[in-house]
Design a protein around this motif. Structure first.
Motif, PDB file in Angstrom:
ATOM      1  N   LEU A 160       0.826  -1.203   0.000  1.00 19.75           N
ATOM      2  CA  LEU A 160       0.000   0.000   0.000  1.00 19.75           C
ATOM      3  C   LEU A 160       0.862   1.255   0.000  1.00 19.75           C
ATOM      4  N   GLY A 161       1.914   1.234   0.789  1.00 22.69           N
ATOM      5  CA  GLY A 161       2.798   2.392   0.858  1.00 22.69           C
ATOM      6  C   GLY A 161       4.144   2.004   1.414  1.00 22.69           C
ATOM      7  N   PRO A 162       5.136   2.894   1.311  1.00 20.59           N
ATOM      8  CA  PRO A 162       6.488   2.568   1.800  1.00 20.59           C
ATOM      9  C   PRO A 162       6.590   2.562   3.319  1.00 20.59           C
ATOM     10  N   SER A 163       5.605   3.139   4.005  1.00 16.80           N
ATOM     11  CA  SER A 163       5.658   3.177   5.463  1.00 16.80           C
ATOM     12  C   SER A 163       5.613   1.770   6.052  1.00 16.80           C
ATOM     13  N   GLY A 164       6.395   1.551   7.102  1.00 17.70           N
ATOM     14  CA  GLY A 164       6.352   0.272   7.787  1.00 17.70           C
ATOM     15  C   GLY A 164       4.972  -0.013   8.348  1.00 17.70           C
ATOM     16  N   HIS A 165       4.211   1.029   8.632  1.00 15.32           N
ATOM     17  CA  HIS A 165       2.847   0.870   9.126  1.00 15.32           C
ATOM     18  C   HIS A 165       1.972   0.169   8.098  1.00 15.32           C
ATOM     19  N   ASP A 166       2.313   0.326   6.803  1.00 13.09           N
ATOM     20  CA  ASP A 166       1.530  -0.282   5.720  1.00 13.09           C
ATOM     21  C   ASP A 166       2.195  -1.511   5.118  1.00 13.09           C
ATOM     22  N   SER A 167       3.241  -2.007   5.746  1.00 12.15           N
ATOM     23  CA  SER A 167       4.031  -3.081   5.131  1.00 12.15           C
ATOM     24  C   SER A 167       3.235  -4.357   4.904  1.00 12.15           C
ATOM     25  N   SER A 168       2.200  -4.590   5.717  1.00  8.77           N
ATOM     26  CA  SER A 168       1.412  -5.817   5.561  1.00  8.77           C
ATOM     27  C   SER A 168       0.175  -5.625   4.687  1.00  8.77           C
ATOM     28  N   LYS A 169      -0.059  -4.406   4.224  1.00  3.79           N
ATOM     29  CA  LYS A 169      -1.245  -4.114   3.416  1.00  3.79           C
ATOM     30  C   LYS A 169      -0.889  -4.164   1.939  1.00  3.79           C
ATOM     31  N   ARG A 170      -1.751  -4.821   1.180  1.00  2.00           N
ATOM     32  CA  ARG A 170      -1.483  -4.982  -0.241  1.00  2.00           C
ATOM     33  C   ARG A 170      -2.619  -4.391  -1.070  1.00  2.00           C
ATOM     34  N   VAL A 171      -2.243  -3.897  -2.243  1.00  2.00           N
ATOM     35  CA  VAL A 171      -3.219  -3.408  -3.213  1.00  2.00           C
ATOM     36  C   VAL A 171      -3.094  -4.279  -4.450  1.00  2.00           C
ATOM     37  N   THR A 172      -4.225  -4.800  -4.921  1.00  2.00           N
ATOM     38  CA  THR A 172      -4.234  -5.594  -6.154  1.00  2.00           C
ATOM     39  C   THR A 172      -4.555  -4.670  -7.331  1.00  2.00           C
ATOM     40  N   TRP A 173      -3.766  -4.799  -8.385  1.00  2.00           N
ATOM     41  CA  TRP A 173      -3.923  -3.955  -9.566  1.00  2.00           C
ATOM     42  C   TRP A 173      -4.241  -4.822 -10.781  1.00  2.00           C
ATOM     43  N   ASN A 174      -5.108  -4.308 -11.620  1.00  3.88           N
ATOM     44  CA  ASN A 174      -5.410  -4.942 -12.903  1.00  3.88           C
ATOM     45  C   ASN A 174      -4.830  -4.088 -14.026  1.00  3.88           C
ATOM     46  N   ALA A 175      -4.088  -4.739 -14.901  1.00  3.60           N
ATOM     47  CA  ALA A 175      -3.526  -4.043 -16.059  1.00  3.60           C
ATOM     48  C   ALA A 175      -4.116  -4.646 -17.323  1.00  3.60           C
ATOM     49  N   LEU A 176      -4.515  -3.782 -18.243  1.00  2.72           N
ATOM     50  CA  LEU A 176      -5.056  -4.210 -19.531  1.00  2.72           C
ATOM     51  C   LEU A 176      -4.216  -3.604 -20.639  1.00  2.72           C
ATOM     52  N   PHE A 177      -3.726  -4.450 -21.524  1.00  2.00           N
ATOM     53  CA  PHE A 177      -2.992  -3.985 -22.701  1.00  2.00           C
ATOM     54  C   PHE A 177      -3.790  -4.310 -23.950  1.00  2.00           C
ATOM     55  N   SER A 178      -3.932  -3.329 -24.809  1.00  4.09           N
ATOM     56  CA  SER A 178      -4.625  -3.539 -26.077  1.00  4.09           C
ATOM     57  C   SER A 178      -3.746  -3.018 -27.206  1.00  4.09           C
ATOM     58  N   PRO A 179      -3.503  -3.838 -28.226  1.00  8.87           N
ATOM     59  CA  PRO A 179      -2.661  -3.370 -29.342  1.00  8.87           C
ATOM     60  C   PRO A 179      -3.371  -2.378 -30.250  1.00  8.87           C
ATOM     61  N   ARG A 180      -4.731  -2.405 -30.251  1.00  8.93           N
ATOM     62  CA  ARG A 180      -5.472  -1.519 -31.157  1.00  8.93           C
ATOM     63  C   ARG A 180      -6.695  -0.965 -30.433  1.00  8.93           C
TER      64      ARG A 180
END
Length: 484
Positions: free
Chosen positions: A351-371
């Motif tokens: 979630l962030g560089p802070s040690g307070h957030d070290s155990s928190k995760r954010v899931t991201w979705n990436a979409l690539f389209s050629p056209r």
């Protein structure tokens, strides 16, 4: 006694006749000399014998036929002298500096004083004046550029600048990019300077591991440390490389303190900060210079970012990530056959560089389209439910990165998304381009706008695949200013 009636032909006549005869020969068709524009208008064929001209000019220089000027190139501070038989006409046609020197010269010998590196390549430089082509090694680029600048051979100067810009990633025993950067600073070549600085910033991890790192000047080092676009594994990697540089170069204390204060300690996990504080010889020696920065970093890691933002300015550099390649900050993504169809990809970041957030995760979705196409021109359904086909000729590559979920923990945090595109240059994998876009924007509008992914040999592809690395940089914002 019979007196000879022979008279020496002036060199300018000799060279001029050679040039004229070869020019006429190059545009002769069927035995008749034609002007190039007339030949083209009449549909005739233009025969090009320019290579023959180059070969004869090279022979003219090598043999010294008709030479009317001797160049004595003296290496400064040595007894070494290089002698070159040349022709006034050629030198003055190519260089106004030579023209001025020869007009004010009354003897058949012209003495030139050059530095050792320039004297070593002077014959190669003169050959370019005759032939218009030159072979260049990495170590010869600067002295040839110096000669081209000194004698106002602007075409060669521009060509060498382009050569250096295109060969930043080439392998050399001791490295060359740092030297080219310093030369660009001395000469005021802003384009070359910026190209070198960008290459060093975008490929810093590999530079840190090379012998070139130790040759970086103090000014360049401090300039790099201020940048947020550095691409490297982690801030800890940068600190350890800085420690090695200081050990090798032994700079003044003021330089060491400035460099240490440019390290972003908030981006280093607390367990590593503890180790540096107790075990790093550099940190032990200069601890007082950075003590308040370390204290601030420990506060940053122990408290909630929202609480910290009430009392501290979290927009300063110590809390601003660089482009870190470690898994906590993003993920690589290799897209095979990128022109085939749309692709999706999911990854997690801290979630962030802070040690307070070290155990928190954010899931991201990436979409690539050629056209990818704007919504207004995408396929639509008819009243019968059939899909109307849509032309995709106008589409171009797009990438979208979005969080899979939202969370109250996002309060006070925005995310800058960076897409790094890798490429192979001179046999080495390097960063080809970097695209940045922020939380309010799901995609980079100019992503691969100039790339031709249809070509298998595209400079954006490695073995027909698109090599990306997506970095997510959490940025904290000051929320409430505490009353004093």
């Amino acid at each position: 006694m019979v007196r000879s009636c022979e008279r020496r032909i002036p060199a300018w006549v000799y060279v001029g006749t050679l040039l004229l005869s070869l020019y006429l020969h190059s545009i002769t068709v069927g035995g008749a000399a034609l002007k190039p524009d007339v030949a083209l208008e009449n549909g005739a064929t233009v025969l090009n014998h320019s290579m023959s001209l180059v070969q004869r000019m090279e022979t003219l220089l090598a043999m010294g036929n008709g030479s009317d000027i001797t160049l004595r190139v003296q290496t400064i501070n040595t007894d070494e002298v290089k002698v070159i038989q040349a022709h006034t006409l050629v030198l003055t046609l190519q260089s106004d500096v030579f023209e001025e020197l020869l007009l004010s010269h009354n003897t058949s010998t012209l003495v030139l004083r050059e530095t050792p590196d320039c004297a070593a390549v002077f014959d190669k430089f003169v050959r370019y004046l005759y032939c218009g082509d030159i072979s260049v090694r990495l170590d010869q680029a600067i002295p040839l550029h110096k000669l081209a600048s000194k004698y106002h051979v602007w075409g060669l100067q521009q060509g060498l600048t382009q050569y250096m810009t295109q060969h930043l990633s080439s392998d050399s025993p001791t490295g060359h990019v740092v030297g080219w950067y310093q030369y660009a600073m001395q000469t005021g070549d802003l384009a070359l300077r910026d190209s070198c600085l960008q290459y060093l910033s975008w490929n810093l991890s590999s530079v840190l591991q090379s012998g070139e790192w130790g040759s970086i000047s103090e000014d360049l080092l401090l300039s790099l440390l201020q940048r947020s676009d550095l691409i490297l594994q982690s801030e800890l990697e940068l600190y350890e490389a800085l420690e090695a540089w200081i050990s090798q170069n032994q700079p003044a204390s003021l330089t060491v303190e400035s460099a240490l204060r440019a390290v972003r300690y908030g981006m280093i996990p607390p367990q590593h900060l503890f180790r540096l504080q107790k075990q790093s010889p550099l940190m032990l020696k200069y601890y007082e210079s950075v003590r308040e920065l370390l204290y601030l970093a420990f506060q940053f890691h122990s408290a909630s970012p929202i609480q910290l933002a009430k009392y501290f300015d979290v927009n300063c550099s110590i809390f601003t990530p660089r482009n870190y390649l470690s898994s906590s900050w993003g993920s690589p993504w290799v897209i095979n056959n990128p022109t085939r169809d749309d692709r999706s990809f999911s990854f997690q970041t801290q979630l962030g560089p802070s040690g307070h957030d070290s155990s928190k995760r954010v899931t991201w979705n990436a979409l690539f389209s050629p056209r990818w196409l704007p919504l207004s021109v995408r396929s639509t359904y008819t009243e019968m439910g059939a899909m109307q086909p849509t032309r995709t000729d106008g589409g171009r590559p797009r990438i979208i990165v979005t969080p899979a979920t939202s969370s109250p923990d996002f309060a006070g945090v925005s995310f800058q998304k960076t897409v790094i595109v890798m490429a192979r240059q001179q046999g080495k994998v390097v960063v080809r381009h970097v695209y940045n876009f922020h939380q309010s924007t799901e995609e980079a509008g100019d992503f691969l706008v100039d790339a031709d992914l249809q070509r298998r040999v595209s400079e954006y592809l490695i073995d027909s695949s698109l090599y990306l690395h997506i970095v997510v940089k959490p940025l904290y914002h000051t929320l409430v200013v505490a009353r004093k």
